[in-house]
Motif scaffolding. Structure first.
Motif, short mmCIF file in Angstrom:
data_model
loop_
_atom_site.label_atom_id
_atom_site.label_comp_id
_atom_site.label_asym_id
_atom_site.label_seq_id
_atom_site.Cartn_x
_atom_site.Cartn_y
_atom_site.Cartn_z
N ARG A 41 -13.76 12.63 41.88
CA ARG A 41 -13.54 13.45 43.16
C ARG A 41 -14.15 12.81 44.49
NH1 ARG A 41 -10.05 14.21 39.61
NH2 ARG A 41 -9.37 16.11 39.06
N ALA A 42 -13.65 13.30 45.46
CA ALA A 42 -14.36 12.92 46.72
C ALA A 42 -15.51 13.71 46.89
CB ALA A 42 -13.43 13.09 47.87
N VAL A 43 -16.55 13.17 47.56
CA VAL A 43 -17.50 13.93 47.89
C VAL A 43 -18.05 13.73 49.20
CG1 VAL A 43 -20.15 14.10 47.40
CG2 VAL A 43 -18.68 13.23 45.52
N VAL A 44 -18.18 14.98 50.00
CA VAL A 44 -18.32 15.20 51.39
C VAL A 44 -20.00 15.47 51.43
CG1 VAL A 44 -17.57 16.47 53.49
CG2 VAL A 44 -15.80 16.01 51.52
N LEU A 45 -20.51 14.54 52.41
CA LEU A 45 -21.64 14.61 52.77
C LEU A 45 -22.20 14.79 54.05
CD1 LEU A 45 -22.77 11.65 50.34
CD2 LEU A 45 -23.19 14.02 49.74
N SER A 46 -23.46 15.10 54.47
CA SER A 46 -23.70 15.54 55.92
C SER A 46 -24.02 13.95 56.42
CB SER A 46 -25.01 16.35 55.88
OG SER A 46 -25.52 16.17 57.04
N GLY A 47 -23.73 14.07 57.60
CA GLY A 47 -24.20 12.68 58.49
C GLY A 47 -25.55 12.59 58.49
N ASP A 48 -26.40 13.52 57.99
CA ASP A 48 -27.96 13.12 58.05
C ASP A 48 -28.20 12.63 57.06
OD1 ASP A 48 -28.31 14.09 61.00
OD2 ASP A 48 -28.17 16.43 59.99
N GLU A 49 -27.51 12.65 55.84
CA GLU A 49 -28.12 11.97 54.58
C GLU A 49 -27.53 10.60 54.53
OE1 GLU A 49 -27.37 15.57 51.57
OE2 GLU A 49 -25.47 15.08 52.53
N THR A 50 -28.62 9.92 53.79
CA THR A 50 -28.49 8.53 53.56
C THR A 50 -27.75 8.16 52.18
OG1 THR A 50 -30.39 7.96 55.14
CG2 THR A 50 -29.65 6.27 53.40
N ILE A 51 -27.02 7.33 52.04
CA ILE A 51 -25.92 6.95 50.94
C ILE A 51 -26.44 5.56 50.35
CG2 ILE A 51 -24.06 6.70 50.01
CD1 ILE A 51 -22.87 8.76 52.30
N ARG A 52 -26.64 5.59 49.14
CA ARG A 52 -26.92 4.16 48.67
C ARG A 52 -25.95 4.06 47.25
NH1 ARG A 52 -30.90 0.30 48.17
NH2 ARG A 52 -31.08 -0.86 46.36
N LEU A 53 -25.23 3.26 47.23
CA LEU A 53 -24.26 2.45 46.12
C LEU A 53 -24.85 1.16 45.61
CD1 LEU A 53 -20.86 3.22 47.99
CD2 LEU A 53 -21.87 4.92 46.43
N GLU A 54 -25.17 1.39 44.44
CA GLU A 54 -25.67 0.36 43.86
C GLU A 54 -24.74 -0.28 42.64
OE1 GLU A 54 -29.83 -1.46 41.83
OE2 GLU A 54 -29.58 0.65 42.75
N LEU A 55 -24.31 -1.48 42.61
CA LEU A 55 -23.58 -1.99 41.48
C LEU A 55 -24.44 -2.08 40.25
CD1 LEU A 55 -21.73 -5.10 43.06
CD2 LEU A 55 -20.89 -2.71 42.79
N THR A 56 -23.79 -1.59 39.34
CA THR A 56 -24.25 -1.50 37.87
C THR A 56 -24.05 -2.92 37.12
OG1 THR A 56 -22.42 -0.54 37.13
CG2 THR A 56 -24.32 0.63 37.79
N PRO A 57 -24.95 -3.20 36.02
CA PRO A 57 -24.61 -4.55 35.14
C PRO A 57 -23.31 -4.31 34.54
CG PRO A 57 -26.87 -3.83 34.72
CD PRO A 57 -26.24 -2.71 35.56
N GLY A 58 -22.47 -5.22 34.56
CA GLY A 58 -21.29 -5.11 34.02
C GLY A 58 -19.97 -5.03 34.84
N SER A 59 -20.43 -4.77 36.36
CA SER A 59 -19.44 -4.60 37.29
C SER A 59 -18.57 -5.54 37.70
CB SER A 59 -20.06 -4.04 38.62
OG SER A 59 -19.13 -3.76 39.55
N ALA A 60 -17.31 -5.33 37.77
CA ALA A 60 -16.37 -6.56 38.12
C ALA A 60 -16.96 -7.30 39.45
CB ALA A 60 -14.98 -6.06 38.41
#
Length: 309
Positions: A210-229
């Motif tokens: 599902r969609a996640v709604v976060l505050s503009g004051d928070e820092t987001i990090r998306l890290e690819l995992t082994p095996g990702s396309a």
């Protein structure tokens, strides 16, 4: 008194001749000068000064975007270091950011010269991608290449890991961008008055669905995992990297990064509500046209008439 200079940001392929001619005549009467990117100098009259692309926004007092939402987003990104008011002239298909239709342009320019307008402030995403800092006023997306598997990535917020995604695409959007890729992926519409960032998976197979709604004051990090396309990284629809299989994207939020000229905020909002309602109707284009107000339908008809021979 220093002469006012306006910068023209042109759609890369559409014919902008008529709109540029209107602006040039108006600027001459107002004793204002015009500038354009060097690569677009062959598309404008000789009186328009060509400048390096990275200098147009800094050298101008305001910008005029001639195109659709993509052109408008490019103008906002160009001015992000030193935000300038941007007036959007609509030559696109279904623009949510642009307000002025070509027939309305002379009156709109007069109002801009008289400072009879409001400024709509837009936030952007500040992203660390491929060892570089880039900005996105709509969204940043991690998108799988067709036939190559799924985007697999973990989510961390302010350094705290929360889970993982396995999906066709992963979209991080601003409130402005919530009507774009995020909306198509099933994410929520977010009020432009809010300071929020939305992370939405498209066609999720496992993990966070599902969609996640976060505050503009928070820092987001998306890290690819082994095996990702192999993942393409897009910023406002522009590809930054074709096929990443490892690494991370860190996303922050910057307020008041873009300034959009609004002449009639209420009418602009009503138009956008109509456009959003049409997107959800399973009708053919000819059927949708019949639902449009007479004024808007006539404008579309004029735009689609073949030029006189």
């Amino acid at each position: 008194m220093e002469r006012i200079r306006l910068g023209l940001m042109l759609h890369p392929t559409r014919d902008v001749t008529e709109v540029v001619a209107i602006i040039e005549r108006w600027a001459a009467r107002q004793k204002m000068s015009l500038a354009v990117r060097i690569e677009d100098r062959h598309r404008v009259p000789a009186s328009v000064e060509p400048l390096p692309a990275d200098q147009v926004a800094d050298a101008c007092d305001a910008l005029i975007s001639i195109g659709g939402d993509g052109t408008m987003l490019g103008a906002l990104r160009a001015a992000v270091r030193n935000p300038k008011p941007v007036l959007g002239v609509h030559l696109g298909r279904l623009g949510f950011l642009v307000e002025v239709e070509p027939p309305e342009l002379p009156a709109a320019l007069d109002r801009v010269a008289a400072k009879d307008f409001t400024v709509e402030r837009h936030s952007c995403l500040v992203c660390e991608v491929c060892d570089d800092d880039v900005v996105a006023f709509n969204d940043l997306a991690l998108v799988r290449h067709p036939g190559s598997g799924f985007v697999s990535a973990t989510l961390a917020v302010d350094g705290q890991r929360y889970g993982y995604y396995r999906c066709d695409a992963l979209v991080v959007s601003t409130p402005t961008g919530s009507t774009a890729y995020n909306y198509a992926a099933g994410g929520p519409l977010v009020s432009p008055a809010s300071d929020a960032v939305v992370v939405t998976p498209s066609a999720p197979m496992a993990g966070i669905s599902r969609a996640v709604v976060l505050s503009g004051d928070e820092t987001i990090r998306l890290e690819l995992t082994p095996g990702s396309a192999a993942v393409a990284i897009e910023m406002d629809g522009v590809i930054l990297q074709e096929a990443a299989t490892e690494g991370a994207v860190q996303v922050g939020y910057r307020r008041d990064a873009g300034l959009v000229v609004r002449l009639d905020p209420r009418r602009y909002q009503e138009r956008n509500q109509l456009k959003l309602s049409l997107i959800d109707l399973p009708l053919l284009p000819a059927q949708l046209r019949e639902l449009l107000p007479d004024e808007l339908r006539e404008q579309l008809d004029r735009r689609e008439l073949p030029p006189p021979r």
